[in-house]
Write a protein that holds these residues in place. Sequence first.
Motif, mmCIF file in Angstrom:
data_model
loop_
_atom_site.group_PDB
_atom_site.id
_atom_site.type_symbol
_atom_site.label_atom_id
_atom_site.label_comp_id
_atom_site.label_asym_id
_atom_site.label_seq_id
_atom_site.Cartn_x
_atom_site.Cartn_y
_atom_site.Cartn_z
ATOM 1 N N ALA A 90 50.266 31.211 51.099
ATOM 2 C CA ALA A 90 49.495 32.444 50.964
ATOM 3 C C ALA A 90 48.290 32.272 50.062
ATOM 4 O O ALA A 90 47.478 33.180 49.954
ATOM 5 N N GLY A 91 48.159 31.126 49.406
ATOM 6 C CA GLY A 91 47.010 30.880 48.551
ATOM 7 C C GLY A 91 47.349 31.007 47.074
ATOM 8 O O GLY A 91 48.326 31.647 46.677
ATOM 9 N N LYS A 92 46.492 30.409 46.261
ATOM 10 C CA LYS A 92 46.740 30.357 44.817
ATOM 11 C C LYS A 92 46.717 31.751 44.183
ATOM 12 O O LYS A 92 47.513 32.043 43.282
ATOM 13 N N ALA A 93 45.802 32.606 44.632
ATOM 14 C CA ALA A 93 45.730 33.948 44.053
ATOM 15 C C ALA A 93 47.040 34.699 44.265
ATOM 16 O O ALA A 93 47.551 35.370 43.352
ATOM 17 N N ALA A 94 47.601 34.597 45.469
ATOM 18 C CA ALA A 94 48.877 35.270 45.754
ATOM 19 C C ALA A 94 49.990 34.700 44.893
ATOM 20 O O ALA A 94 50.834 35.442 44.372
ATOM 21 N N ALA A 95 50.002 33.371 44.725
ATOM 22 C CA ALA A 95 51.031 32.742 43.898
ATOM 23 C C ALA A 95 50.931 33.214 42.453
ATOM 24 O O ALA A 95 51.940 33.493 41.796
ATOM 25 N N LEU A 96 49.716 33.318 41.948
ATOM 26 C CA LEU A 96 49.537 33.795 40.584
ATOM 27 C C LEU A 96 49.993 35.244 40.439
ATOM 28 O O LEU A 96 50.661 35.608 39.461
ATOM 29 N N MET A 97 49.641 36.092 41.411
ATOM 30 C CA MET A 97 50.047 37.493 41.333
ATOM 31 C C MET A 97 51.570 37.633 41.359
ATOM 32 O O MET A 97 52.134 38.469 40.648
ATOM 33 N N HIS A 167 29.411 34.397 30.766
ATOM 34 C CA HIS A 167 28.917 33.025 30.739
ATOM 35 C C HIS A 167 29.992 32.071 30.217
ATOM 36 O O HIS A 167 30.201 31.945 29.008
ATOM 37 N N LEU A 168 30.682 31.417 31.140
ATOM 38 C CA LEU A 168 31.650 30.378 30.818
ATOM 39 C C LEU A 168 31.208 29.090 31.500
ATOM 40 O O LEU A 168 30.618 29.122 32.584
ATOM 41 N N HIS A 169 31.504 27.967 30.868
ATOM 42 C CA HIS A 169 31.160 26.687 31.483
ATOM 43 C C HIS A 169 32.047 26.366 32.680
ATOM 44 O O HIS A 169 31.645 25.623 33.575
ATOM 45 N N ASP A 170 33.279 26.915 32.675
ATOM 46 C CA ASP A 170 34.258 26.504 33.681
ATOM 47 C C ASP A 170 35.113 27.698 34.115
ATOM 48 O O ASP A 170 36.292 27.791 33.776
ATOM 49 N N HIS A 171 34.498 28.614 34.865
ATOM 50 C CA HIS A 171 35.218 29.792 35.341
ATOM 51 C C HIS A 171 36.447 29.418 36.160
ATOM 52 O O HIS A 171 37.463 30.118 36.119
ATOM 53 N N VAL A 172 36.351 28.353 36.942
ATOM 54 C CA VAL A 172 37.401 28.049 37.910
ATOM 55 C C VAL A 172 38.539 27.225 37.328
ATOM 56 O O VAL A 172 39.475 26.869 38.048
ATOM 57 N N CYS A 173 38.483 26.902 36.050
ATOM 58 C CA CYS A 173 39.550 26.114 35.435
ATOM 59 C C CYS A 173 40.885 26.823 35.609
ATOM 60 O O CYS A 173 41.020 28.017 35.324
ATOM 61 N N ILE A 188 44.242 40.341 42.151
ATOM 62 C CA ILE A 188 43.562 39.214 42.794
ATOM 63 C C ILE A 188 44.228 38.891 44.123
ATOM 64 O O ILE A 188 45.440 39.028 44.297
ATOM 65 N N TYR A 189 43.408 38.476 45.062
ATOM 66 C CA TYR A 189 43.863 38.080 46.389
ATOM 67 C C TYR A 189 42.798 37.162 46.957
ATOM 68 O O TYR A 189 41.751 36.934 46.328
ATOM 69 N N GLY A 190 43.043 36.636 48.142
ATOM 70 C CA GLY A 190 42.079 35.693 48.713
ATOM 71 C C GLY A 190 41.903 34.507 47.796
ATOM 72 O O GLY A 190 42.858 33.778 47.516
ATOM 73 N N GLU A 191 40.679 34.329 47.274
ATOM 74 C CA GLU A 191 40.418 33.234 46.344
ATOM 75 C C GLU A 191 39.800 33.761 45.049
ATOM 76 O O GLU A 191 38.973 33.103 44.408
ATOM 77 N N PHE A 192 40.235 34.950 44.660
ATOM 78 C CA PHE A 192 39.691 35.579 43.455
ATOM 79 C C PHE A 192 40.208 34.949 42.173
ATOM 80 O O PHE A 192 39.782 35.340 41.076
ATOM 81 N N HIS A 193 41.134 33.991 42.261
ATOM 82 C CA HIS A 193 41.620 33.326 41.052
ATOM 83 C C HIS A 193 40.504 32.577 40.327
ATOM 84 O O HIS A 193 40.652 32.225 39.155
ATOM 85 N N ARG A 194 39.379 32.345 41.024
ATOM 86 C CA ARG A 194 38.245 31.678 40.380
ATOM 87 C C ARG A 194 37.518 32.594 39.403
ATOM 88 O O ARG A 194 36.709 32.128 38.606
ATOM 89 N N PHE A 195 37.786 33.886 39.473
ATOM 90 C CA PHE A 195 36.989 34.846 38.712
ATOM 91 C C PHE A 195 37.831 35.652 37.723
ATOM 92 O O PHE A 195 37.498 36.793 37.409
ATOM 93 N N LEU A 196 38.888 35.074 37.213
ATOM 94 C CA LEU A 196 39.764 35.811 36.311
ATOM 95 C C LEU A 196 39.027 36.256 35.051
ATOM 96 O O LEU A 196 39.252 37.356 34.539
ATOM 97 N N GLY A 197 38.149 35.398 34.522
ATOM 98 C CA GLY A 197 37.380 35.766 33.344
ATOM 99 C C GLY A 197 36.474 36.956 33.610
ATOM 100 O O GLY A 197 36.364 37.874 32.785
ATOM 101 N N VAL A 198 35.832 36.971 34.773
ATOM 102 C CA VAL A 198 34.943 38.077 35.140
ATOM 103 C C VAL A 198 35.745 39.367 35.301
ATOM 104 O O VAL A 198 35.350 40.434 34.810
ATOM 105 N N LEU A 199 36.881 39.280 35.982
ATOM 106 C CA LEU A 199 37.698 40.464 36.205
ATOM 107 C C LEU A 199 38.237 41.017 34.894
ATOM 108 O O LEU A 199 38.261 42.237 34.679
ATOM 109 N N VAL A 234 30.565 33.739 48.702
ATOM 110 C CA VAL A 234 30.841 35.032 49.339
ATOM 111 C C VAL A 234 31.807 35.843 48.471
ATOM 112 O O VAL A 234 31.642 37.057 48.282
ATOM 113 N N ASP A 235 32.830 35.161 47.919
ATOM 114 C CA ASP A 235 33.765 35.852 47.034
ATOM 115 C C ASP A 235 33.063 36.365 45.788
ATOM 116 O O ASP A 235 33.398 37.436 45.269
ATOM 117 N N LEU A 236 32.088 35.617 45.290
ATOM 118 C CA LEU A 236 31.340 36.052 44.110
ATOM 119 C C LEU A 236 30.604 37.355 44.397
ATOM 120 O O LEU A 236 30.592 38.274 43.560
#
Length: 344
Positions: A90-97, A167-173, A188-199, A234-236
């Motif tokens: 289901a993707g990393k975002a789903a696993a994290l949720m 402003h982070l050097h590594d949002h997707v870490c 989060i869903y889809g591939e929103f795990h890249r933007f946890l800091g923004v959210l 696109v997710d951004l």
Amino acid sequence: MPHNTEAVAYKRAEGTHLESRLISVVVPVYNEEGSVEALLHEIRRVANQQGWNIEVVFVDDGSRDASWDRITQMAAADPAVGGIRFRQNAGKAAALMAGFSVVRGDVVFMMDADLQDPPEEMPRLLAALDAGYDLVSGWKKVRHDSWHKVYPSRVFNRIIGALTGVHLHDHVCGFKCFRRPVVKSLRIYGEFHRFLGVLAASNGFRVSEIPTLHRKRTCGVSKYGFSRFAKGFVDLLTIVCLTRYRWRPQHLIGVTGLWLIVLSLVLAILIGILGFVPPGPVHALLNALVTLILTAAPGALLIAIGLVGQLIVDQKPLDSQYVVVERAGWCGDLRTEPEPATAL
């Protein structure tokens, strides 16, 4: 680099000691049978050294190898280990949720199962969190990945900062530390795990990062390819829409429509001009502009339609994105419903 948002609604009680807090660790797993046991061993060693009270949840995101067998064995041997298994990937975002929905700790770590993020960095992340932040992200300052992952990632991180103000050097870490209210606020869903800091920042939480060690991959294979960068952009755009225009989407989508109307008028004028311009450089330039507008306008319209679709999808229950078929360890003992996520 800290993102200085206004202080947030979570403060550690005076006199609370590190040893008295429950610390949760969420680990998404996808075909990582060769590393999960070693990762747990490292996490346990760090926890014992620090005197931490921990719980670990491994979320098997539809692995096709023996990852789940390893997780159930670890859960049977260690009461601090729990496992959740998805029917299919289901993707990393789903696993994290799924992991975030069951954690009980005051502090929550997330990390990948591939051993590239060393657990011995956990105390440093926690110390940064206790310095007054709500989310601390790792920053792979020296990164042991191929160039086609490193350089596009740097560009992508700068674009995220420019569009969101975080402003982070590594949002997707994938190595982060949170206070509990942060993970309970995330959707989060889809591939929103890249933007946890923004959210998190959009919810008023204080976000920061520290440089962390990054190790070379020694087992398994990378799950990412070139296509992730196009999807990431696109997710951004979607994240910008959800965080800045969630309650006023017409300010984004309607303005896009107005610009399309303006472009259409410009196009009509250019087409009219072409009829009076003799062949030559000016004629070629106007032809190029007309072609650009003809191709860009439909693209902008499709993006706007897509954003409307995302606003609709965002209202769906988050647990509908995955199907849990099995639980192990302390996760199997849960009888209460997960806490609902707070809207952005």
